[in-house]
Design a protein around this motif. Structure first.
Motif, PDB file in Angstrom:
ATOM      1  N   GLU A   1      -1.394   0.166  11.554  1.00 52.40           N
ATOM      2  CA  GLU A   1      -1.136   1.601  11.262  1.00 52.40           C
ATOM      3  C   GLU A   1       0.042   2.030  11.969  1.00 52.40           C
ATOM      4  OE1 GLU A   1      -3.806   0.786  14.925  1.00 52.40           O
ATOM      5  OE2 GLU A   1      -3.391   0.081  13.266  1.00 52.40           O
TER       6      GLU A   1
ATOM      7  N   ARG B   1       6.795   0.035   7.144  1.00 56.48           N
ATOM      8  CA  ARG B   1       5.202  -0.052   7.745  1.00 56.48           C
ATOM      9  C   ARG B   1       5.616  -1.284   8.549  1.00 56.48           C
ATOM     10  NH1 ARG B   1      -0.217  -1.135   4.900  1.00 56.48           N
ATOM     11  NH2 ARG B   1      -1.714  -1.169   6.732  1.00 56.48           N
TER      12      ARG B   1
ATOM     13  N   ASP C   1      -7.107   3.435   4.224  1.00 56.50           N
ATOM     14  CA  ASP C   1      -5.770   3.302   3.462  1.00 56.50           C
ATOM     15  C   ASP C   1      -5.303   4.500   2.852  1.00 56.50           C
ATOM     16  OD1 ASP C   1      -6.228   0.452   3.672  1.00 56.50           O
ATOM     17  OD2 ASP C   1      -6.772   0.206   1.755  1.00 56.50           O
ATOM     18  N   THR C   2      -6.276   5.457   2.504  1.00 51.79           N
ATOM     19  CA  THR C   2      -5.891   6.996   1.948  1.00 51.79           C
ATOM     20  C   THR C   2      -5.071   7.689   3.032  1.00 51.79           C
ATOM     21  OG1 THR C   2      -7.802   7.109   0.395  1.00 51.79           O
ATOM     22  CG2 THR C   2      -6.708   9.096   1.086  1.00 51.79           C
TER      23      THR C   2
ATOM     24  N   ASN D   1     -11.368   4.178  10.435  1.00 51.94           N
ATOM     25  CA  ASN D   1     -12.056   3.049   9.262  1.00 51.94           C
ATOM     26  C   ASN D   1     -13.271   2.770   9.901  1.00 51.94           C
ATOM     27  OD1 ASN D   1      -9.723   2.152   8.038  1.00 51.94           O
ATOM     28  ND2 ASN D   1      -8.853   0.979   9.533  1.00 51.94           N
TER      29      ASN D   1
ATOM     30  N   HIS E   1     -12.560   1.583   5.139  1.00 52.10           N
ATOM     31  CA  HIS E   1     -11.293   0.947   5.225  1.00 52.10           C
ATOM     32  C   HIS E   1     -10.714   1.604   4.172  1.00 52.10           C
ATOM     33  CE1 HIS E   1     -11.115  -1.880   8.538  1.00 52.10           C
ATOM     34  NE2 HIS E   1     -12.392  -2.254   8.248  1.00 52.10           N
ATOM     35  N   PRO E   2     -11.147   1.705   2.777  1.00 52.22           N
ATOM     36  CA  PRO E   2     -10.580   2.385   1.740  1.00 52.22           C
ATOM     37  C   PRO E   2     -10.134   4.071   2.288  1.00 52.22           C
ATOM     38  CG  PRO E   2     -12.535   1.429   0.864  1.00 52.22           C
ATOM     39  CD  PRO E   2     -12.476   1.468   2.448  1.00 52.22           C
TER      40      PRO E   2
ATOM     41  N   LEU F   1      -3.339   6.214   5.505  1.00 46.64           N
ATOM     42  CA  LEU F   1      -1.970   5.416   5.655  1.00 46.64           C
ATOM     43  C   LEU F   1      -1.131   6.097   4.516  1.00 46.64           C
ATOM     44  CD1 LEU F   1      -3.086   1.995   6.515  1.00 46.64           C
ATOM     45  CD2 LEU F   1      -1.848   3.463   7.984  1.00 46.64           C
ATOM     46  N   LEU F   2      -1.741   6.265   3.483  1.00 53.14           N
ATOM     47  CA  LEU F   2      -0.943   6.882   2.493  1.00 53.14           C
ATOM     48  C   LEU F   2      -0.193   8.243   2.491  1.00 53.14           C
ATOM     49  CD1 LEU F   2      -2.549   5.546  -1.118  1.00 53.14           C
ATOM     50  CD2 LEU F   2      -0.249   5.154  -0.551  1.00 53.14           C
TER      51      LEU F   2
ATOM     52  N   LEU G   1       0.987  -1.381   0.109  1.00 53.91           N
ATOM     53  CA  LEU G   1      -0.055   0.055  -0.302  1.00 53.91           C
ATOM     54  C   LEU G   1       0.949   1.365   0.001  1.00 53.91           C
ATOM     55  CD1 LEU G   1      -2.724   1.685   0.146  1.00 53.91           C
ATOM     56  CD2 LEU G   1      -2.531   1.313   2.786  1.00 53.91           C
ATOM     57  N   THR G   2       1.735   1.469   0.892  1.00 51.53           N
ATOM     58  CA  THR G   2       2.565   2.715   1.052  1.00 51.53           C
ATOM     59  C   THR G   2       3.867   2.561   0.334  1.00 51.53           C
ATOM     60  OG1 THR G   2       3.640   1.717   3.152  1.00 51.53           O
ATOM     61  CG2 THR G   2       1.480   2.751   3.428  1.00 51.53           C
TER      62      THR G   2
END
Length: 409
Positions: free
Chosen positions: A309, A305, A283-284, A274, A279-280, A286-287, A233-234
């Protein structure tokens, strides 16, 4: 009596026939490679380029059979030019750049139109200067694209750049020699005649095809390595790779007893984010944190990571004051960036635990444990803050912090 042996000279039709066979074999190989690799368009373009390169030798051989077929000379030149334009296009697609369709077909079209209109009567040298100039241009454009690929640690791209520059330089010199000396000058024929040019093309096909295959393999190997060592993801280091790199740096700094620092960074109330936004959206966030934190770091800092989180940051050669400063810089930057995310008043923040060693002992587990305890204190003190581990901040023995490092480390 001495017996003198001499090698038979290859005539032009023989060279052109060999070029035809080599081009079609290489084109088929790249076509098969293109069918196997769905992730890249480059082999498809290079397959088309080599397959197109099979036609000019045939057209030149036919044109040489009589004046009535001389019209095939400019057609062969146009097809050869298009083949080099497709090599350039394949190099662009290697970087996922768009194809410049006007430039790809514009050069061959101008060459064909200009030769048929202004270079009569047609012969083998009609439109030669423009033809050579276009080949040089497309070769140098391809060299530029291959050179940019060298920034991705692809050694073959550097060699391809050199090959393309040499080919472009040869055709630049050939164009100048054609204007300066003319096609009937013996000096031109010795240095830039059809036999020399066809031989150069044969060498180019062999070398370039090998390097193009190597280029694709090198990129695939780098992609596989990145997939194995990066978080999906990141795109920060994943936990195993972070631990490996941090241990490696600890060993180096332990030898010279240099300072090191380790930070554990945990996003505050992430479960609430979340649950509230999905959850999407999480994810944003986290990015956003990964990008924001990365902008505050040095090139040799190790950022990964650690799980969910939680992130980890290893700072080689950094003492306590600088580690505190870096942590505060990351915290403040994310507090500002996380206020509004995609139009939502999220107010995302991060808590950071810091562990430092003024003289590294080379033990990662001890650093992680102390940073974890400091992180616990940052959470308990209200979150959105940085706490550095000291004996005074350590938790009571009845409340041991969970050790988050992998077993054995």
């Amino acid at each position: 009596m001495a017996l003198g042996l001499s090698l038979p000279a290859l005539d032009l039709p023989t060279l052109q026939f060999v070029t035809f066979l080599l081009s079609i074999a290489t084109g088929i190989l790249f076509m098969l490679d293109a069918l196997r690799r769905d992730e890249s368009e480059s082999p498809r373009w290079w397959s088309l380029a080599f397959l197109l390169a099979t036609f000019p030798p045939i057209l030149y051989l036919l044109a040489a059979r009589g004046p009535r077929l001389a019209v095939l000379y400019p057609l062969g030149n146009a097809v050869a030019t298009l083949a080099f334009a497709m090599v350039w296009s394949g190099a662009r697609r290697f970087h996922a750049r768009s194809v410049q369709w006007v430039a790809v077909f514009g050069g061959p079209a101008v060459l064909l139109w200009g030769t048929w209109l202004f270079a009569r009567p047609l012969d083998a040298w009609s439109g030669g200067v423009l033809f050579f100039a276009l080949l040089a241009l497309y070769s140098l454009l391809a060299a530029k694209e291959f050179w940019q690929a060298s920034g991705s640690r692809l050694p073959s791209s550097i060699v391809l750049t050199v090959v393309a520059v040499l080919h472009g330089s040869f055709y630049t010199a050939r164009a100048v020699a054609l204007v300066w000396l003319g096609p009937d000058d013996p000096r031109f024929m010795v240095g830039f005649g059809p036999e020399v040019a066809t031989t150069e093309m044969l060498v180019l096909i062999v070398v370039a095809s090998f390097l193009m295959v190597s280029l694709g393999k090198e990129r695939s190997e780098i992609a596989l390595h990145r997939a194995a060592t990066r978080d999906g993801l990141t795109q920060t280091f994943n936990r195993p790779e972070f631990i490996r790199l941090a241990r490696e740096q600890l060993r180096r700094h332990g030898v010279v007893r240099a300072p090191v620092a380790l930070l554990l960074l945990d996003l505050d109330h992430f479960k609430r984010i979340n649950d509230t936004y999905g959850h999407p959206f999480g994810d944003t966030v986290l990015l956003l944190f990964a990008r924001t934190a990365s902008q505050q770091l040095r090139s040799d800092d190790i950022f990964g990571r650690y799980g969910g989180e939680e992130f980890a940051l290893f700072l080689p050669g950094v003492g306590a004051p600088e580690a505190q400063s870096i942590a505060e810089r990351v915290r403040e930057a994310f507090a500002q960036a996380g206020r509004i995310v995609q139009g939502e008043p999220v107010g995302a923040t991060v808590s950071i635990g810091i562990a430092c060693e003024e003289r590294s002992r080379g033990e990662l587990s001890s650093l992680v444990q102390r940073a974890d305890r400091a992180l616990y204190q940052a959470k308990a003190a209200g979150r959105n803050r940085c706490v550095r581990y000291t004996p005074e901040t350590a938790m009571p023995a009845a409340e041991p912090a969970p050790l988050r490092i992998a077993s054995g480390g």
